[in-house]
Structure formats: C-alpha cells, structure tokens
Design an enzyme around this catalytic site. Structure first.
Site, PDB file in Angstrom:
ATOM      1  N   GLY A 105      48.333  31.519  41.081  1.00 49.09           N
ATOM      2  CA  GLY A 105      47.122  32.096  41.644  1.00 49.09           C
ATOM      3  C   GLY A 105      45.973  32.210  40.657  1.00 49.09           C
ATOM      4  O   GLY A 105      44.993  32.902  40.911  1.00 49.09           O
ATOM      5  N   SER A 155      49.377  27.079  40.972  1.00 50.55           N
ATOM      6  CA  SER A 155      48.055  26.444  41.088  1.00 50.55           C
ATOM      7  C   SER A 155      48.134  24.937  41.359  1.00 50.55           C
ATOM      8  O   SER A 155      47.335  24.177  40.814  1.00 50.55           O
ATOM      9  CB  SER A 155      47.209  26.733  39.849  1.00 50.55           C
ATOM     10  OG  SER A 155      46.968  28.135  39.738  1.00 50.55           O
ATOM     11  N   GLU A 175      56.352  37.458  42.087  1.00 53.64           N
ATOM     12  CA  GLU A 175      55.664  38.647  42.603  1.00 53.64           C
ATOM     13  C   GLU A 175      56.664  39.731  42.979  1.00 53.64           C
ATOM     14  O   GLU A 175      56.383  40.927  42.857  1.00 53.64           O
ATOM     15  CB  GLU A 175      54.767  38.244  43.786  1.00 53.64           C
ATOM     16  CG  GLU A 175      53.531  37.502  43.274  1.00 53.64           C
ATOM     17  CD  GLU A 175      53.052  36.373  44.151  1.00 53.64           C
ATOM     18  OE1 GLU A 175      53.404  36.304  45.338  1.00 53.64           O
ATOM     19  OE2 GLU A 175      52.291  35.520  43.625  1.00 53.64           O
TER      20      GLU A 175
END
Ligand code: 13P
Length: 258
Positions: free
Chosen positions: A177, A217, A101
């Site tokens: 995510g 995940s 990110e």
C-alpha cells in the site's frame, strides 16, 4: 523445474460495499472470462462472499472465491469468528492466513497463523501463508531471519500431502500500500530462500509444488518485470485489485509464464 500454474489473487481488504462489490466482481469476471493461463481468485469482505459467488456463477467465471481470514476452531463460542466449514458452505476455495495487516494491526502471532493454515489445508482448501519483513527489519539486515521464522512456525505440523494446495505469499510490509514495490531482484532473492526452506522442511518434490507469489504495490506497469522471473509464481494484489481493468492487466502479465 515443476510446472506451476501462476496464481493471482485480488485482496479487496476492508473495501467496497454491496453495490461496488457487485460492480467490481462483474467487471473482473467479464475482463477475465477467457483467461485460463492463471488461477485467479478474489477475496471480498465476509459479508459479500455469497453475493460475489452468485455473480461469478451467473457469469460462468472460473475465478475462485477467496476469504481474507478464518478461525482455526470448527465451531463454538468464538464471537465474531468464522470457521473453515462456514467458508466452504459459502463456496470459498482459498483462504489467506497471516496477512501482515492481521499480524501487525490485529496482533496475530505465528502460532495462530499456523493453526489457521492447518485448519484450511486439512479442510481441503487452498491456503495462502503470508510472510514478509517490516522496513526496520529489512534495514537491519534481518529479512532472512524474519521470513525463516514465519515460514518455520507457520508450517509447523503441516503434512507434505497438503503442499499442492499451499501458496506462500512474500509480502514485504514496507511495500504494501505504499507504492514502493520490491525490485524483481529483491523478490527473486527472497523467493529462492523460501523455496530452499520448503525443500529443507518437506523435500524437493513436495516443495516444488508450492507456488510462491509476491505482493506489495503490484500495478499494471510493474507486474511484467515482477512476474517475469521463474521464481515468481504470481501475485497477491491489494489496491490494483479494486479496479477491474487494472486487476485484469496484472493477471494478464502472468500469461507468458505458462
Ligand atoms: P497493495 O497491492 O495495495 O500494496 O497490497 C498488497 C497486499 O497486501 C495484498 O494482500
């Protein structure tokens, strides 16, 4: 094979507030009080580091305090940034460098990631170097090239003596995510390449000390198969780390490895 203790980190990202961070920290500390088969860390947002540290201490928890980012310079006119010494002053023991990110939302490049990682390791902390390909790179067959570039550039001028405090997190961007985890086979394949790169850069003995963990995940229901292969030394957990019971279940999925 080297005896590497599993590592599981809970990356809270830009979530929680003062109240929910306290509740989450208490829940995680209590659920994992007697678990010593893995090194565990939580990574709250900067404003809650001291709060989380004080709860972990009060609870007698061995969970380590982590930071989601750092700046490489020791001090000076760098508005908005935080140094390694400041993090150490707040009780931080482990720092994430180059999370996807930060690379893809905030534009961090390999050389900045490398400067941060060097500052972290030279400062005596554990450093997590995050690497991983985007969906289009995987689909184009470029996973190896991307990971190799991020590894080589990220590890430039890192001394072999620091490798025992290095953790590499393979986090394919398309799995973060999204609820779409990589398969255990995908993970083993890339982790094996990462171990090979480390061996080429630092020699087999130093390379064997580095933990290589998976992120993307990971949930209680897939953690078992993902953590089972000997190539996987644990995980970096996002969404599931925000629910104390889920994070504890993911950590417990590593226990039979040790
Ligand atoms: P998720 O577990 O939410 O996919 O996030 C993974 C991650 O980015 C951990 O750093």
């Amino acid at each position: 094979m080297a005896d590497r203790k599993p590592f599981v980190g809970g990356n809270w990202k830009m979530n929680t507030n003062r109240s929910s961070a306290s509740d989450l920290c208490r829940g995680v500390a209590d659920a994992l009080l007697r678990v010593d088969t893995a090194d565990i860390a939580v990574f709250p947002p900067f404003p809650y580091l001291l709060l989380v540290r004080s709860i972990l201490r009060d609870r007698g928890s061995s969970i380590r305090l982590g930071a989601q980012d750092v700046y490489s310079r020791p001090d000076g006119a760098y508005t908005g940034e935080v140094s390694v010494e400041m993090l150490k002053d707040c009780g931080v023991e482990v720092v994430i460098c180059g999370h996807s990110e930060r690379r893809h939302v905030l534009g961090e490049k390999d050389d900045l990631v490398n400067q941060k990682l060097r500052a972290v390791l030279e400062g005596g902390l554990w450093g997590i170097l995050c690497v991983g390909e985007r969906l289009e790179e995987r689909e184009a067959g470029h996973t190896d090239v991307v990971v190799q570039r991020q590894m080589k550039n990220g590890l430039t001028d890192i001394a072999g003596q620091h490798l025992a405090r290095l953790i590499v997190a393979y986090e394919p961007v398309w799995a973060i995510g999204t609820g779409k985890n990589a398969t255990p086979q995908d993970v083993v394949e890339v982790h094996t390449k990462i171990r090979g790169l480390l061996t080429g850069l630092f020699g087999a003995e130093n390379a064997a000390r580095v933990r290589i963990i998976y992120g993307g995940s990971v949930k209680p229901d897939n953690a078992g198969p993902l953590f089972a292969p000997p190539e996987v030394d644990g995980g970096l957990i996002g969404g599931a780390s925000l629910v104390a019971g889920d994070f504890a279940a993911v950590v417990r999925a590593t226990t039979r490895k040790h």
